[in-house]
Scaffold this motif. Structure first.
Motif, short mmCIF file in Angstrom:
data_model
loop_
_atom_site.label_atom_id
_atom_site.label_comp_id
_atom_site.label_asym_id
_atom_site.label_seq_id
_atom_site.Cartn_x
_atom_site.Cartn_y
_atom_site.Cartn_z
N LEU A 267 0.82 -1.21 0.00
CA LEU A 267 0.00 0.00 0.00
C LEU A 267 0.86 1.26 0.00
O LEU A 267 0.55 2.24 -0.69
N MET A 268 1.94 1.24 0.77
CA MET A 268 2.81 2.41 0.84
C MET A 268 3.45 2.69 -0.52
O MET A 268 3.52 3.84 -0.96
N GLY A 269 3.90 1.63 -1.19
CA GLY A 269 4.53 1.80 -2.50
C GLY A 269 3.56 2.34 -3.54
O GLY A 269 3.88 3.28 -4.28
N LEU A 270 2.36 1.78 -3.58
CA LEU A 270 1.37 2.24 -4.57
C LEU A 270 0.87 3.64 -4.26
O LEU A 270 0.67 4.46 -5.18
N LEU A 271 0.68 3.95 -2.99
CA LEU A 271 0.23 5.28 -2.61
C LEU A 271 1.30 6.33 -2.92
O LEU A 271 0.99 7.41 -3.43
N LEU A 272 2.55 6.00 -2.65
CA LEU A 272 3.63 6.94 -2.94
C LEU A 272 3.76 7.15 -4.45
O LEU A 272 4.00 8.27 -4.91
N ALA A 273 3.59 6.09 -5.23
CA ALA A 273 3.64 6.21 -6.69
C ALA A 273 2.53 7.12 -7.18
O ALA A 273 2.73 7.96 -8.08
N ILE B 169 10.52 6.63 -11.30
CA ILE B 169 9.92 6.83 -9.98
C ILE B 169 9.05 5.64 -9.60
O ILE B 169 9.06 5.18 -8.45
N GLY B 170 8.30 5.13 -10.56
CA GLY B 170 7.50 3.94 -10.31
C GLY B 170 8.35 2.73 -9.96
O GLY B 170 8.01 1.94 -9.08
N MET B 171 9.49 2.60 -10.63
CA MET B 171 10.42 1.50 -10.31
C MET B 171 10.96 1.65 -8.89
O MET B 171 11.10 0.66 -8.16
N LYS C 214 12.31 1.59 -2.62
CA LYS C 214 13.29 2.66 -2.41
C LYS C 214 12.52 3.97 -2.32
O LYS C 214 12.57 4.84 -3.19
N PHE C 215 11.79 4.11 -1.22
CA PHE C 215 10.87 5.22 -1.07
C PHE C 215 11.57 6.57 -0.98
O PHE C 215 11.10 7.57 -1.52
N THR C 216 12.69 6.62 -0.28
CA THR C 216 13.44 7.87 -0.17
C THR C 216 13.92 8.34 -1.53
O THR C 216 13.85 9.52 -1.86
N THR C 217 14.40 7.38 -2.34
CA THR C 217 14.85 7.71 -3.69
C THR C 217 13.70 8.27 -4.52
O THR C 217 13.87 9.25 -5.26
N ILE D 283 13.31 16.72 -6.92
CA ILE D 283 14.34 17.34 -7.75
C ILE D 283 13.85 17.53 -9.18
O ILE D 283 14.07 18.58 -9.81
N VAL D 284 13.18 16.51 -9.73
CA VAL D 284 12.66 16.62 -11.10
C VAL D 284 11.63 17.73 -11.20
O VAL D 284 11.62 18.51 -12.16
N SER D 285 10.76 17.84 -10.20
CA SER D 285 9.74 18.89 -10.20
C SER D 285 10.38 20.27 -10.17
O SER D 285 9.97 21.18 -10.91
N VAL D 286 11.38 20.44 -9.32
CA VAL D 286 12.07 21.73 -9.23
C VAL D 286 12.79 22.04 -10.55
O VAL D 286 12.74 23.18 -11.04
#
Length: 228
Positions: free
Chosen positions: A21-27, A107-109, A115-118, A125-128
């Motif tokens: 759930l954490m991985g899918l929600l973060l994605a 990011i999905g990978m 690798k949530f921190t990554t 960084i990409v957004s900025v």
């Protein structure tokens, strides 16, 4: 509760529901952020609502794919065969659209491999970087909005007064060329202007035509001259 959710999951390693759930929600959140950046910074004519929606779904799908693979070589080859049968083709008109797609895949990978921190740092960084490129118009060689051509029949010493008049409408101006016409009393001037308000070009031209000593006024907008 978790035993019921694991029902039917017969993989050698059981699914960690919290991590899933954490991985899918973060994605989803990372895709949502980049989708907002795309909507806010997009300036071309190829805007598509379905493309923006796909920016949210892509990282979720990729994260799910990485969770399904789970370092299993057999599953990886099987999935490759499936994608070889079901091929998705879409023509991206803007190179920057491809950058969004590739960024969200990575990011999905990251989310799928836990690798949530990554994933979070990469999204930030990409957004900025994308916002910076849009805000600064980075890479553009267009330095001026308008080329202004005219004939000047007043003494050359009065050109400074005319340029002071132009500065009311221009942030920056440059006398690109100055040449004498067939009549020695007239000179042909060509200015390059960065306007304070590009939408008021017609007003500027009307005032220039009324300026004493100015005749044969013509202009060329920046969109008609790519290397102004």
């Amino acid at each position: 509760m978790q035993d019921w959710l694991y029902f039917g999951d017969t993989a050698p390693l059981p699914t960690d529901l919290t991590t899933l759930l954490m991985g899918l929600l973060l994605a989803f959140l990372c895709g949502q952020l980049l989708a907002w950046v795309y909507m806010f910074t997009h300036t071309g004519l190829s805007y598509s609502r379905t493309f923006v929606s796909s920016l949210i779904i892509i990282p979720i799908t990729v994260a799910l794919v990485m969770m399904v693979l789970d370092n299993n070589l057999v599953t990886a080859f099987s999935l490759l065969a499936v994608f070889a049968i079901v091929r998705f083709r879409n023509i991206l008109r803007d190179t920057l659209d491809t950058v969004y797609i590739l960024s969200l895949i990575v990011i999905g990978m990251s989310c799928g491999t836990q690798k949530f921190t990554t994933a979070i740092m990469g999204t930030g960084i990409v957004s900025v970087a994308l916002t910076y490129i849009w805000y600064t118009n980075f890479g553009s060689r267009q330095r001026y909005d308008l080329i202004l051509n005219l004939n000047w029949s007043q003494p050359i010493s009065r050109i400074k007064q005319f340029e002071s008049f132009l500065k009311r409408h221009a942030i920056n101006l440059k006398l690109a060329s100055q040449s004498s016409g067939g009549n020695l009393e007239t000179a042909h001037l060509s200015y390059r202007l960065r306007l304070r308000d590009p939408d008021r070009v017609d007003e500027l031209l009307d005032e220039v035509k009324k300026f004493e000593g100015v005749s044969q006024v013509s202009s060329l907008r920046a969109e008609d001259e790519s290397e102004i």
